[in-house]
Design a protein around this motif. Sequence first.
Motif, PDB file in Angstrom:
ATOM      1  N   TYR A 272       0.766  -1.096   0.096  1.00 49.46           N
ATOM      2  CA  TYR A 272       0.097  -0.080  -0.198  1.00 49.46           C
ATOM      3  C   TYR A 272       0.781   1.173   0.183  1.00 49.46           C
ATOM      4  CZ  TYR A 272      -4.494  -2.555   1.000  1.00 49.46           C
ATOM      5  OH  TYR A 272      -5.384  -3.385   1.089  1.00 49.46           O
ATOM      6  N   GLY A 273       1.895   1.140   0.689  1.00 52.72           N
ATOM      7  CA  GLY A 273       2.936   2.369   0.856  1.00 52.72           C
ATOM      8  C   GLY A 273       3.463   2.759  -0.726  1.00 52.72           C
ATOM      9  N   ILE A 274       4.154   1.638  -1.132  1.00 53.53           N
ATOM     10  CA  ILE A 274       4.756   1.999  -2.351  1.00 53.53           C
ATOM     11  C   ILE A 274       3.958   2.061  -3.594  1.00 53.53           C
ATOM     12  CG2 ILE A 274       6.702   0.582  -1.628  1.00 53.53           C
ATOM     13  CD1 ILE A 274       5.805  -1.632  -3.441  1.00 53.53           C
ATOM     14  N   SER A 275       2.636   1.641  -3.470  1.00 54.79           N
ATOM     15  CA  SER A 275       1.898   1.851  -4.919  1.00 54.79           C
ATOM     16  C   SER A 275       1.577   3.263  -5.475  1.00 54.79           C
ATOM     17  CB  SER A 275       0.392   1.041  -4.674  1.00 54.79           C
ATOM     18  OG  SER A 275      -0.181   1.643  -3.523  1.00 54.79           O
ATOM     19  N   PRO A 276       1.538   4.422  -4.535  1.00 53.69           N
ATOM     20  CA  PRO A 276       1.552   5.543  -5.264  1.00 53.69           C
ATOM     21  C   PRO A 276       2.618   6.185  -6.002  1.00 53.69           C
ATOM     22  CG  PRO A 276       0.508   5.601  -3.002  1.00 53.69           C
ATOM     23  CD  PRO A 276       1.148   4.270  -3.179  1.00 53.69           C
ATOM     24  N   ILE A 277       3.748   5.551  -5.728  1.00 47.65           N
ATOM     25  CA  ILE A 277       4.924   6.051  -6.555  1.00 47.65           C
ATOM     26  C   ILE A 277       5.213   5.618  -7.946  1.00 47.65           C
ATOM     27  CG2 ILE A 277       6.193   6.183  -4.206  1.00 47.65           C
ATOM     28  CD1 ILE A 277       7.931   3.936  -5.174  1.00 47.65           C
ATOM     29  N   PHE A 278       4.355   4.556  -8.234  1.00 43.10           N
ATOM     30  CA  PHE A 278       4.342   3.926  -9.544  1.00 43.10           C
ATOM     31  C   PHE A 278       3.330   4.902 -10.550  1.00 43.10           C
ATOM     32  CE2 PHE A 278       5.697   0.390  -6.880  1.00 43.10           C
ATOM     33  CZ  PHE A 278       6.948   0.375  -7.408  1.00 43.10           C
ATOM     34  N   TYR A 279       2.515   5.851 -10.020  1.00 39.79           N
ATOM     35  CA  TYR A 279       1.423   6.512 -10.911  1.00 39.79           C
ATOM     36  C   TYR A 279       1.574   7.910 -10.392  1.00 39.79           C
ATOM     37  CZ  TYR A 279      -0.104   1.604 -11.449  1.00 39.79           C
ATOM     38  OH  TYR A 279      -0.212   0.129 -11.613  1.00 39.79           O
ATOM     39  N   GLN A 280       1.345   8.622 -11.557  1.00 38.52           N
ATOM     40  CA  GLN A 280       1.324  10.359 -11.238  1.00 38.52           C
ATOM     41  C   GLN A 280       0.239  10.977 -11.962  1.00 38.52           C
ATOM     42  OE1 GLN A 280       4.371  11.417 -10.251  1.00 38.52           O
ATOM     43  NE2 GLN A 280       5.191   9.326 -10.184  1.00 38.52           N
ATOM     44  N   GLY A 281      -0.003  12.168 -11.230  1.00 37.22           N
ATOM     45  CA  GLY A 281      -1.001  13.192 -11.757  1.00 37.22           C
ATOM     46  C   GLY A 281      -2.439  12.457 -11.408  1.00 37.22           C
ATOM     47  N   ALA A 282      -3.298  12.919 -12.399  1.00 33.31           N
ATOM     48  CA  ALA A 282      -4.756  12.538 -12.469  1.00 33.31           C
ATOM     49  C   ALA A 282      -5.059  11.237 -12.149  1.00 33.31           C
ATOM     50  CB  ALA A 282      -5.434  13.147 -13.623  1.00 33.31           C
ATOM     51  N   GLY A 283      -4.087  10.034 -12.733  1.00 38.34           N
ATOM     52  CA  GLY A 283      -4.443   8.924 -12.855  1.00 38.34           C
ATOM     53  C   GLY A 283      -3.926   8.171 -11.596  1.00 38.34           C
ATOM     54  N   LYS A 284      -3.531   8.826 -10.487  1.00 45.98           N
ATOM     55  CA  LYS A 284      -2.893   8.069  -9.405  1.00 45.98           C
ATOM     56  C   LYS A 284      -3.923   7.175  -8.771  1.00 45.98           C
ATOM     57  CE  LYS A 284       0.130  10.346  -6.966  1.00 45.98           C
ATOM     58  NZ  LYS A 284       0.774  11.158  -5.886  1.00 45.98           N
ATOM     59  N   VAL A 285      -5.314   7.849  -8.322  1.00 48.62           N
ATOM     60  CA  VAL A 285      -5.892   6.976  -7.580  1.00 48.62           C
ATOM     61  C   VAL A 285      -6.256   5.699  -8.356  1.00 48.62           C
ATOM     62  CG1 VAL A 285      -7.984   7.006  -5.976  1.00 48.62           C
ATOM     63  CG2 VAL A 285      -6.717   9.274  -6.462  1.00 48.62           C
ATOM     64  N   THR A 286      -6.516   6.094  -9.401  1.00 52.34           N
ATOM     65  CA  THR A 286      -6.786   4.828 -10.417  1.00 52.34           C
ATOM     66  C   THR A 286      -6.086   3.946 -10.536  1.00 52.34           C
ATOM     67  OG1 THR A 286      -8.079   6.485 -12.182  1.00 52.34           O
ATOM     68  CG2 THR A 286      -7.557   4.605 -12.841  1.00 52.34           C
ATOM     69  N   GLY A 287      -4.590   4.053 -10.505  1.00 53.52           N
ATOM     70  CA  GLY A 287      -3.605   3.178 -10.561  1.00 53.52           C
ATOM     71  C   GLY A 287      -3.601   2.420  -9.205  1.00 53.52           C
ATOM     72  N   VAL A 288      -3.686   3.196  -8.260  1.00 54.40           N
ATOM     73  CA  VAL A 288      -3.701   2.329  -6.767  1.00 54.40           C
ATOM     74  C   VAL A 288      -4.841   1.625  -6.582  1.00 54.40           C
ATOM     75  CG1 VAL A 288      -3.734   2.967  -4.150  1.00 54.40           C
ATOM     76  CG2 VAL A 288      -2.135   4.406  -5.809  1.00 54.40           C
ATOM     77  N   GLY A 289      -6.052   2.061  -7.084  1.00 52.21           N
ATOM     78  CA  GLY A 289      -7.276   1.452  -6.981  1.00 52.21           C
ATOM     79  C   GLY A 289      -6.997   0.126  -7.713  1.00 52.21           C
ATOM     80  N   SER A 290      -6.419   0.074  -8.899  1.00 50.06           N
ATOM     81  CA  SER A 290      -6.542  -0.926  -9.704  1.00 50.06           C
ATOM     82  C   SER A 290      -5.649  -2.201  -9.205  1.00 50.06           C
ATOM     83  CB  SER A 290      -5.994  -0.933 -11.186  1.00 50.06           C
ATOM     84  OG  SER A 290      -4.427  -0.578 -11.154  1.00 50.06           O
ATOM     85  N   ALA A 291      -4.499  -1.825  -8.298  1.00 49.65           N
ATOM     86  CA  ALA A 291      -3.570  -2.522  -7.784  1.00 49.65           C
ATOM     87  C   ALA A 291      -4.442  -3.185  -6.599  1.00 49.65           C
ATOM     88  CB  ALA A 291      -2.391  -1.979  -7.265  1.00 49.65           C
ATOM     89  N   ILE A 292      -5.036  -2.462  -5.851  1.00 49.18           N
ATOM     90  CA  ILE A 292      -5.683  -2.989  -4.683  1.00 49.18           C
ATOM     91  C   ILE A 292      -6.914  -3.705  -4.933  1.00 49.18           C
ATOM     92  CG2 ILE A 292      -7.155  -2.166  -2.631  1.00 49.18           C
ATOM     93  CD1 ILE A 292      -5.691   0.348  -2.440  1.00 49.18           C
ATOM     94  N   SER A 293      -7.568  -3.492  -6.201  1.00 46.05           N
ATOM     95  CA  SER A 293      -8.660  -4.320  -6.429  1.00 46.05           C
ATOM     96  C   SER A 293      -8.041  -5.630  -7.084  1.00 46.05           C
ATOM     97  CB  SER A 293      -9.453  -3.702  -7.798  1.00 46.05           C
ATOM     98  OG  SER A 293      -8.635  -3.761  -8.751  1.00 46.05           O
ATOM     99  N   LEU A 294      -7.101  -5.739  -7.790  1.00 46.03           N
ATOM    100  CA  LEU A 294      -6.307  -6.936  -7.699  1.00 46.03           C
ATOM    101  C   LEU A 294      -5.880  -7.686  -6.363  1.00 46.03           C
ATOM    102  CD1 LEU A 294      -5.525  -8.734 -10.379  1.00 46.03           C
ATOM    103  CD2 LEU A 294      -6.195  -6.280 -10.683  1.00 46.03           C
ATOM    104  N   GLY A 295      -5.555  -7.059  -5.627  1.00 44.50           N
ATOM    105  CA  GLY A 295      -5.346  -7.573  -4.194  1.00 44.50           C
ATOM    106  C   GLY A 295      -6.500  -8.057  -3.628  1.00 44.50           C
ATOM    107  N   ARG A 296      -7.607  -7.347  -3.865  1.00 39.46           N
ATOM    108  CA  ARG A 296      -8.924  -7.976  -3.369  1.00 39.46           C
ATOM    109  C   ARG A 296      -9.323  -9.249  -3.928  1.00 39.46           C
ATOM    110  NH1 ARG A 296      -8.558  -5.275   1.223  1.00 39.46           N
ATOM    111  NH2 ARG A 296      -9.029  -3.006   1.161  1.00 39.46           N
TER     112      ARG A 296
END
Length: 398
Positions: A327-351
């Motif tokens: 969870y801590g590292i996931s935001p660093i791989f996405y930038q700008g307006a799509g950051k929450v989308t990128g983090v959310g996609s990773a978390i959804s795969l985790g779910r």
Amino acid sequence: MLKINSEKLRKTLIVFLCFWVAFFEGFDLQAPGIAAQGIAASYALDQVQMGYVFSLGVFGMLFGAFFGGRLADYLGQKKVLMLSIAIFGVFMALTAVAPNVETLYLARFFTGLGLGAAMPTMISVVGDEATEENRGKLNSLMYCGLPVGAISVAGLAILFKDISWQTLFLIGGLTPLVLIPLMAVILKDKQKVQVRDASAENVPNMVEVLFQQAQYKKTLPLWVGFFFTLMINYILISWLPNLLMQQGLERQQAFMVMLMFQVGAVVGTLGLGYLLDRLKLWQMAVIIYTGLFIALSLLFTTNVVAVLIIAGVMGGIFSTGGQSILYGISPIFYQGAGKVTGVGSAISLGRLGAMTGPLLTGKILALGLGTTGILMASLPSVVVAAVAVTALSRYKSK
């Protein structure tokens, strides 16, 4: 000086609020495992049906994380986080009074939907306040709320032996609603993406956010790491008390091991967060997944209480602590307006992995393969997750 202190106070309050969101997620994640026997007795459920009770909440989290993250990029983090908590609280309370199993299943799904939307939004809120120097510390302070919430459930079950499972769910559902007015006052929305034309240059679509310009080299390993790490974590959170009782432990002994698992989770979340600011990611992967491999091997091969307590602490340190690192590292791989989308996609795969774990465990037990079968399914997953997280090390500066 006043401005600096005000800014520091604002950040502190934001992390404090997000800590409590994580607390109630931990409360909800642990409550079905502690309440499993009571739920099964109330609705006459078998092991496979109990697997659905565990997994439907996680199934809701999958959709919540995927679409909630995207909504937060457009509607604003504040609105989505407040709505998520409202949905979660109402439906967790409904779980306690569900008149039939169908309503129970629906309540678990929508509880997960609310929590799922909250998590990527919460992580991005804290990530916006973090720097490379304090990312691990802020994330660990926020995320340690999850095991503390789970400890609260286990502690209630140990202190009040006759507490009903319905009472646990009412406490976990009604209390977080208090957070909503606090969020309305403290949180401020970042500038929202203006959606006038879906093809506009400043509005990245989901494919662009996740895969274009070699982004897939970050997205795919992150997804794999999330999937298998959360799969193992949710097997332990959902099934460990029942599995320990099947191995011969008394109810209170099993709850004690589970309590120590969550104590280990707090230690792991804080300790590994501290290390994240100081070690390379591949070094973190070696520590986390080696420890998890050993913990699983001990948990599912012995019925000696002292050994199980040690293994429970280790399991908490490296499964929940490892999850918090992702969870801590996931935001660093996405930038700008799509950051929450990128983090959310990773978390959804985790779910998805978190949903798969409890269901798989129920099927393995129904086939009569016992804890040996669970161990054989789990250990290869640990290795795959370790390889995936190690592959991400090249994209992190430390």
